[in-house]
Design an enzyme around this catalytic site. Structure first.
Site, PDB file in Angstrom:
ATOM      1  N   VAL A  92       0.862  -1.181   0.000  1.00 17.79           N
ATOM      2  CA  VAL A  92       0.000   0.000   0.000  1.00 17.79           C
ATOM      3  C   VAL A  92       0.899   1.231   0.000  1.00 17.79           C
ATOM      4  O   VAL A  92       1.817   1.330   0.820  1.00 17.79           O
ATOM      5  CB  VAL A  92      -0.894  -0.026   1.269  1.00 17.79           C
ATOM      6  N   CYS A  93       0.661   2.158  -0.914  1.00 15.83           N
ATOM      7  CA  CYS A  93       1.481   3.370  -0.994  1.00 15.83           C
ATOM      8  C   CYS A  93       1.349   4.162   0.292  1.00 15.83           C
ATOM      9  O   CYS A  93       0.247   4.621   0.646  1.00 15.83           O
ATOM     10  CB  CYS A  93       1.043   4.224  -2.176  1.00 15.83           C
ATOM     11  N   VAL A  94       2.453   4.356   0.988  1.00 17.05           N
ATOM     12  CA  VAL A  94       2.398   4.958   2.323  1.00 17.05           C
ATOM     13  C   VAL A  94       1.870   6.392   2.280  1.00 17.05           C
ATOM     14  O   VAL A  94       1.017   6.774   3.093  1.00 17.05           O
ATOM     15  CB  VAL A  94       3.767   4.843   3.040  1.00 17.05           C
TER      16      VAL A  94
END
Lengths: 131, 95, 119
Positions: free
Chosen positions: A78-80
């Site tokens: 998941v893109c932080v």
């Protein structure tokens, strides 16, 4: 045999695209292909929200993704940056920002866009599922 | 190249923008609401010069469209969708 | 290893986060030393309308952020000529120096890519 990198941009429930991506991933694995990584960006970060409660008889997509990843060793990232903005945090980020708790679904990991670029380099097929 | 389109062509420009940049030997896979473009006689049905059109069978069935599909639209299940992606090195998604 | 990435921008700025996220993706690919090109199609060309005052709606100006692209050596910038004309932008000064392409030019650009990411 091919190696796929899958980009998911839609939120579960709000967009059918997440279900399509999941069925595509399942079919790819069933056919003997590899999935290098599934990367969740834009509203797709909500796929990593452990707090999602499915309606009766359904199963929440975060759980389905997590089980698929566990069974087949698929990396779910998941893109932080996108996640923090949308309220999906792991325990470390929750502590860092003074939030009550993390809510990242088991089996998912928060990381940067570099992980998506890396997946694109290692895969020979790259597909996006947008909302 | 393989293109996926997931929006109805009547309310959204995704299919039109896709077709504008398609090469003759590209393929277009209609998924989700994109399958509405495959209804026979609809005003946005791609013409005979358009690339080969596919529709995801689960989405066609979900929307009750199976008896209404235009000739020449091939149905794919998810396994067929994966297989078609294997035949095209570059995949572009329109949503 | 380096692949040829094309980031396709089809959404206007500010109404959604797609424009911002497309730019972040382009910058990430460039930071990892990939060959990156940007193509503005459809309403995506509206990102190029200059002198944006995004602070009026509590956002950061995208046109200024697009200006970071050349700093990352991303200078392969293209826009759909027809989309610019349809939106009244053909004769205005754009936020980025883009090459306007017709349909054939866009098709040719697509054939040069290894990976196409649409936003």
């Amino acid at each position: 045999m091919h190696t796929f990198a899958i980009l998911v941009l839609g939120a579960p429930v709000s967009s059918q695209s997440v279900h399509t991506a999941y069925e595509f991933a399942r079919a790819a694995l069933a056919a003997g292909h590899r999935i290098e990584r599934v990367f969740f960006y834009h509203d797709g970060v909500l796929c990593g929200n452990q707090l999602q409660i499915a309606a009766g008889g359904e199963r929440a997509l975060p759980v389905q993704w997590s089980e698929l990843a566990g069974a087949h060793g698929v990396d779910l990232v998941v893109c932080v940056a996108s996640a923090l903005k949308r309220g999906v945090v792991d325990e470390a980020e929750a502590r860092r920002y003074g939030k009550a708790a993390g809510n990242l679904q088991d089996g998912f990991e928060l990381s940067g866009l570099g992980q998506w670029v890396d997946a694109c380099l290692k895969a020979d097929r790259v597909i996006t599922f947008g909302p | 190249m393989l293109h996926t389109v997931n929006k109805s062509p009547h309310g959204h420009s995704a299919l039109a923008e896709c077709l504008r940049v398609c090469a003759a030997d590209d393929v277009v896979v209609l998924i989700e609401d994109g399958v509405y473009a495959a209804i026979a006689g609809n005003s946005r049905l791609p013409g005979p010069d358009a690339p080969k059109l596919y529709a995801l069978s689960a989405d066609v069935a979900a929307r009750g469209l199976a008896p209404h599909l235009a000739e020449g639209v091939a149905l794919l299940d998810y396994a067929g969708f994966v297989q078609l992606c294997c035949e095209h090195p570059v995949i572009q998604s329109w949503y | 290893m380096s692949k040829r990435f094309l980031i396709v921008c089809r959404q206007p700025p500010y109404g959604s986060s797609f424009a911002r996220e497309a730019l972040d993706m382009a910058l990430a690919c460039a930071a990892f030393e990939q060959r990156v090109a940007l193509l503005f199609l459809g309403d995506g060309v509206l990102q190029l309308a200059g002198a944006q005052q995004a602070e009026a709606i509590g956002q950061k100006p995208l046109d200024k952020q697009l200006g970071a692209l050349p700093l990352y050596d991303v200078d392969a910038l293209y826009a759909d000529a027809d989309a610019l004309a349809a939106r009244g932008l053909s004769d205005t000064t754009l936020a980025l120096p883009v090459q306007a392409l017709d349909g054939a030019g866009i098709r040719a650009l697509l054939t040069e890519q290894d990976i196409v990411l649409g936003f």
